[in-house]
Design an enzyme around this catalytic site. Structure first.
Site: not given
Ligand SMILES: NC(=O)c1ccc[n+]([C@@H]2O[C@H](COP(=O)([O-])OP(=O)(O)OC[C@H]3O[C@@H](n4cnc5c(N)ncnc54)[C@H](OP(=O)(O)O)[C@@H]3O)[C@@H](O)[C@H]2O)c1
Length: 246
Positions: A156, A160
């Site tokens: 991961y 990134k």
């Molecule tokens: N959450 C945090 O606190 C945090 C911290 C640091 C960085 N980020 C970044 O912020 C962004 C949003 O975070 P999040 O936690 O909401 O993300 P997440 O829930 O881990 O993933 C977001 C979506 O990505 C989609 N995804 C995963 N694999 C895929 C694939 N092969 N093809 C198409 N879609 C795919 C999934 O869609 P489906 O559900 O439809 O399968 C999932 O709902 C991400 O880029 C994450 O890395 C988040």
């Protein structure tokens, strides 16, 4: 950029952070397309909510691990929306991979979804984004990239880091028509498997004394999309001051 009647595309927009980004962009005046992979029912619900706001909305199923996905999405946007102004690369694979056990396919899938798909989708959408006075590309990174290198998430983290470098390169390459910026969150939505103790330990290191929220992420996206005319190649650390140290 005045967002009224513009078109935004949010990858991974069915759930969690992406869902909030999609709805807030619609509230700001955009028609919004989202992509989903497995979360069809959630995606349909987002479309309903955006349509109820009086905006057009579309949800397209796509597996971003598939090399044909970027072209497919671009064809979908061209056919259904006819324009694209804001492209938010939110979808992400986030799986642990310990250094000693990391497998080739783990490196591959993270790199494909988190770095290659955003780059190739941006390339495929470049003409659409440049068409009407210029567009915005917004990438989602991770605050751990910039400080506090993280153990246990090699694949991961590498993916990134590749997207961070792509943010800089594309900002140079796509100027002046398109700006390319990124948001590097700390916590904006807790990982679903985190324990209360892990959450408390994390919070103790955040000067602003609370976790970030999807709404905080949406405010940063709206700032980049709507207000940041003279900003490109920049990274917003959305981490409550965590990278300042405790
Ligand atoms: N959450 C945090 O606190 C945090 C911290 C640091 C960085 N980020 C970044 O912020 C962004 C949003 O975070 P999040 O936690 O909401 O993300 P997440 O829930 O881990 O993933 C977001 C979506 O990505 C989609 N995804 C995963 N694999 C895929 C694939 N092969 N093809 C198409 N879609 C795919 C999934 O869609 P489906 O559900 O439809 O399968 C999932 O709902 C991400 O880029 C994450 O890395 C988040």
């Amino acid at each position: 950029m005045n967002l009224t009647d513009k078109v935004a595309l949010v990858t991974g927009g069915a759930r969690r952070v992406g869902r909030t980004l999609a709805i807030e962009l619609a509230q700001a005046g955009c028609d919004v397309a989202i992509t989903f992979n497995t979360s069809r029912a959630d995606a349909e619900q987002v479309v309903k909510e955006i349509t109820a706001l009086g905006r057009r909305a579309w949800a397209w199923q796509v597996d971003l691990a598939n090399p044909t996905a970027p072209r497919q999405i671009t064809d979908d946007v061209t056919r259904d929306a006819g324009r694209l102004d804001v492209l938010v690369h939110n979808a992400s694979v986030y799986e642990p991979s310990r250094w000693g056990d990391t497998k080739d396919y783990e490196l591959h899938i993270h790199h494909r979804v988190n770095a290659m798909a955003p780059v190739m989708m941006t390339q495929a959408c470049a003409d659409l984004l440049s068409a009407d006075g210029g567009g915005r590309v917004i990438n989602f990174l991770d605050a751990h990239l910039l400080e506090n290198t993280r153990r246990g998430y090699l694949a991961y983290s590498m993916s990134k880091a590749a997207l961070l470098e792509a943010t800089y390169v594309l900002a140079r390459e796509m100027a002046p028509a398109v700006t390319v910026n990124a948001i590097a969150p700390g916590v904006i939505d807790w990982a679903e498997d985190m324990t209360d103790d892990q959450r408390a330990a994390y919070l103790s290191r955040i000067p602003l004394a609370r976790p970030g929220t999807p709404q905080d992420a949406a405010q940063a996206v709206l700032y980049l999309a709507r207000n940041a005319d003279y900003l490109t190649g920049q990274i917003i650390r959305l981490d409550g001051g965590r990278t300042l140290g405790s």
